[in-house]
Design a protein around this motif. Sequence first.
Motif, PDB file in Angstrom:
ATOM      1  N   PRO A  94       1.110  -1.139   0.124  1.00  0.00           N
ATOM      2  CA  PRO A  94      -0.061   0.150  -0.013  1.00  0.00           C
ATOM      3  C   PRO A  94       0.775   1.406   0.145  1.00  0.00           C
ATOM      4  O   PRO A  94       1.952   1.322   0.634  1.00  0.00           O
ATOM      5  N   GLY A  95       0.282   2.208  -0.680  1.00  0.00           N
ATOM      6  CA  GLY A  95       1.075   3.597  -0.772  1.00  0.00           C
ATOM      7  C   GLY A  95       1.190   3.913  -2.152  1.00  0.00           C
ATOM      8  O   GLY A  95       0.237   3.679  -2.973  1.00  0.00           O
ATOM      9  N   SER A  96       2.176   4.819  -2.454  1.00  0.00           N
ATOM     10  CA  SER A  96       2.157   5.455  -3.631  1.00  0.00           C
ATOM     11  C   SER A  96       3.792   5.106  -4.409  1.00  0.00           C
ATOM     12  O   SER A  96       4.621   5.520  -3.901  1.00  0.00           O
ATOM     13  N   PRO A  97       3.668   4.111  -5.389  1.00  0.00           N
ATOM     14  CA  PRO A  97       4.930   3.468  -5.640  1.00  0.00           C
ATOM     15  C   PRO A  97       5.834   4.690  -6.399  1.00  0.00           C
ATOM     16  O   PRO A  97       5.372   5.490  -6.918  1.00  0.00           O
ATOM     17  N   PHE A  98       7.217   4.525  -6.167  1.00  0.00           N
ATOM     18  CA  PHE A  98       8.240   5.344  -6.555  1.00  0.00           C
ATOM     19  C   PHE A  98       8.002   5.532  -8.300  1.00  0.00           C
ATOM     20  O   PHE A  98       7.931   4.209  -8.938  1.00  0.00           O
ATOM     21  N   ARG A  99       8.004   6.820  -8.878  1.00  0.00           N
ATOM     22  CA  ARG A  99       7.859   6.842  -9.991  1.00  0.00           C
ATOM     23  C   ARG A  99       9.224   7.571 -10.353  1.00  0.00           C
ATOM     24  O   ARG A  99       9.448   8.934  -9.886  1.00  0.00           O
ATOM     25  N   ALA A 100      10.288   7.330 -11.026  1.00  0.00           N
ATOM     26  CA  ALA A 100      11.409   7.923 -11.320  1.00  0.00           C
ATOM     27  C   ALA A 100      11.179   9.053 -12.552  1.00  0.00           C
ATOM     28  O   ALA A 100      10.484   8.727 -13.296  1.00  0.00           O
ATOM     29  N   LEU A 101      11.987  10.231 -12.107  1.00  0.00           N
ATOM     30  CA  LEU A 101      11.856  11.117 -13.196  1.00  0.00           C
ATOM     31  C   LEU A 101      10.297  11.762 -13.100  1.00  0.00           C
ATOM     32  O   LEU A 101      10.126  12.323 -14.409  1.00  0.00           O
ATOM     33  N   TYR A 102       9.689  11.462 -12.294  1.00  0.00           N
ATOM     34  CA  TYR A 102       8.089  12.037 -12.515  1.00  0.00           C
ATOM     35  C   TYR A 102       8.123  13.600 -12.314  1.00  0.00           C
ATOM     36  O   TYR A 102       7.563  14.149 -12.985  1.00  0.00           O
ATOM     37  N   ASP A 103       8.591  14.158 -11.103  1.00  0.00           N
ATOM     38  CA  ASP A 103       8.743  15.515 -10.963  1.00  0.00           C
ATOM     39  C   ASP A 103       9.893  15.897 -10.183  1.00  0.00           C
ATOM     40  O   ASP A 103      10.870  15.181 -10.170  1.00  0.00           O
TER      41      ASP A 103
END
Lengths: 749, 180
Positions: A94-103
Amino acid sequence: MTSPTRTTARIGDPLNRVDGVAKVTGQARYAAEHPVEGLLYGWVVSSGITKGRIVRIHDEGARALPEVVEVMTHTNRPQLPPFDHSYTDAVSVPGSPFRALYDEKALFNGQPIAVVIAGTLETARYAASLIDVEYESESHNTDFAVALTSQFVPNDKRSTFEPPQSRGDAHAAYDAAPLKVAADFHVPAYYHNPMEMHASTVVWEGNGRITVYDKTQGPQNVQAYLAAVFGFSPEHVRVKNPYVGGAFGSGLRPQYQVYLATLAAKMLERSVRVVLTRQQMFSHVHRPETVQTVALATDTSGRLQAIINDAATSTSRFEDYMETVCDWGLMNYACENASAKYTIARVDTYTSGDMRAPGAATGMTLFELAVDEMAYAASVDPLQFRLINYSDKNAMDGTPFTSKALREACAQGAEKFGWSRRTPAPRSMRDGRELVGWGVATGIWDALFEKTSAHAKLLPNGDLEVATAASDIGTGTYTVMAQVAADTLGLPIEKVTATLGDSALPKSTVEGGSKLAASAGAAVQHVCRGVAEKLLVAADQLEGQPLGGARMEDVTFAQGRIALKSDATRSISFGDAMSAAGLDTIEVEDSPAWHSGGSSQTRKSRNTHNAIFAEVKVDEELCVVRVTRIVIAVAAGRIINPKTARSQILGGVVMGIGMALHEETATDHRLGRVMNHNFAEYHIPAHADIQDIEVIFVDEPDPEVTPLGVKGVGEIGIVGTAAAVVNAIYHATGKRVHSLPVTIDKLLV
Amino acid sequence: MDTRVFGGTSQAGAAQSSEAIGISLVINGRRRDFVIEPWVTLLDLLREQEHLTGTKKGCDHGQCGACTVLVDGKRINSCLALAVARDGAQVTTIEGLACEGLAEGHGLHPLQQAFVDHDALQCGYCTPGQICSAQGLINEGHARSRDEVRESMSGNLCRCGAYTNIAAAVMEVLEKADTR
């Protein structure tokens, strides 16, 4: 044709690994080793701050190099989906999976913030060193001890997690008992550090198709993830991982290098390879840092009266990783009063995750340290203490085990080790200038099973192919599949080809939790039985019906022939049967039906167990510790291949020795950075650290646990091993160390 | 020199044309000529240019031994060797050991066969380095006992923990060599 001189391979034979020759000759190709025409190399630039935002990335110097094709950052990357659900995977938490180079946000030190893409590896690496980043830092915390002040139980828990169940009144019983011990234990974060660094080669096939060679424990998991994140049709993404250079859990979830390589490939419409550095291997998944408080109490004869077992583990700021830490001790020991509490606490790192026997390698190990202290407090031999408090059922929920041969494991291990010759007093055994210590611990892990599909194809000459989208991360899955197939159809191992590591193959569970031998093995056996049934039907087409319309139970399959059990002279070759029915091939694809759950009344616990005996020698003045001997007796149901299974246990034991003596993540909390992010300073056991290890597989027939009676061996070897070593160190030195690893400084004080 | 064109720029590039150096190596018995920049490691040359990916990269810092190859019969970490500094050298990789075994009429080099027989590998990633290192150890002729083998093989890490089996495999080959 089948050579009649070759013998049929059977389940239980100690066969050589079928992929061994490919590996010893250098022919096995791993994720970064598949040649691609026109390949570009991506080099990851890592965040130098722990928390805050990226103000500006100065990439002019890198872009000035003529060989640099692109510098990909959050400012110029292709479009990505906005919502978390696109980034989840089969084993995410649960949570917000890591997104590389997103912001522009920096969430942890070492976070990938740019990828330099160039025509050569050297240029990409050099150009990455020319990139300058301006940050705006915020305060961070990577110190778990500080984070513990706000530990919590998340509402939304990982689907596989169940909170521990308390029983009786442990605190009252503890207070009332005559003998008691209590201690706070600690283990650092551990990094999986497979020898192969995480790597991906994304082949841009055109027409919206990619083929991805990835370091993963689940090619279909990565396939679904890449399709969802990057907007590909799932059938246009093919993920292959025929060889995986170790993983230990680090390849369960898709790692950021496959995301970055795919993002770059999409941006440039070119083939791209991204390989992490060893330093960057310390910027993603790791075993959580763990604190555990264990309080035990007994009566004067050493019978447990109370167990209190509370633990907390670290997770990131953006996801809630939980694992089963507290249950193991409560399951394993008979005691009417037991309580456990499990919480997590956030630090500014990447999310922790599953690593070999997640929760048990730490939770059971630390519990077993406390058990040793309790045994000494009660003046009972530590092995005898475990037998006095032995539980034939799962002591936490009262369910019976499908099997539990831990008593036999204790007996056989003790016999082999020579435990009866141990003198109990600390510092009472010696070898020259070295103190000798003998320690014991036990371990427990789950026997899991997950529905898996397989495909089998038989040719008239007896060549058999079996396939499933499983992974072999060194676990011996190729060999298990081939061996089960050969056993089922009575063929020599050389006639069987096992294929795995390809998302296009029949659906398989990820390689994790020690469940694949049981799951893929059962699937292979099931489809091979399907082939056998079709062969028998085909045999009936033969003129004169030499088998007389026999049914499956009337015949045997051996050396490429079907023979009557009652009269072995009446037999038909596979080829003759197939040609009689006009068949070029016989193919079956299916998954076995299996219900391991059952109603609450019939529910049973399914577990592996072990007993580990360790000998250490400790230099009396310098306190240098050597682990000179380990005997581990394992009760893990049916063993398909004792040779490869033994290697799995050895691997777990070696990693357990690393926990006891070597491995430790050292973070500079001012920087929020892992400072020993390399093999020179993050110590794992080397050749000289490992001496004699003896593995015993205890006979434990268990037809109930899984279709093949297999329980899995990938993890049980690590559970409790560090405790046996640390208990031996106590026996040698008289010193109790509650924080792993037991380094020299902790013994010198 | 490799002049394949990528994205409108030459892979070789301006830097290469001014700084590249011509060398030759004998790799697994075959002479190979290269024009390469001085910063290319022997490991990257083998893996990326020769596609001899049997030699592994496990740390790139000389800390794990996965990249061990034999240069003029001595084991070295190829990640720490600049290729230009080895001009004229004889390089044997894991792919070349197999050829040696084949030349002797065996399918595999004795060390390779012993590794398979003793299950001295699991994931297989450190294996080529372990085998090359073991051959280097045999060439050195110092290690005799199992303790000495363990000590002398300690530059080759194995995260799968196959150490006891590796030691058994190396001892078997050592002892056979002694009795020959």
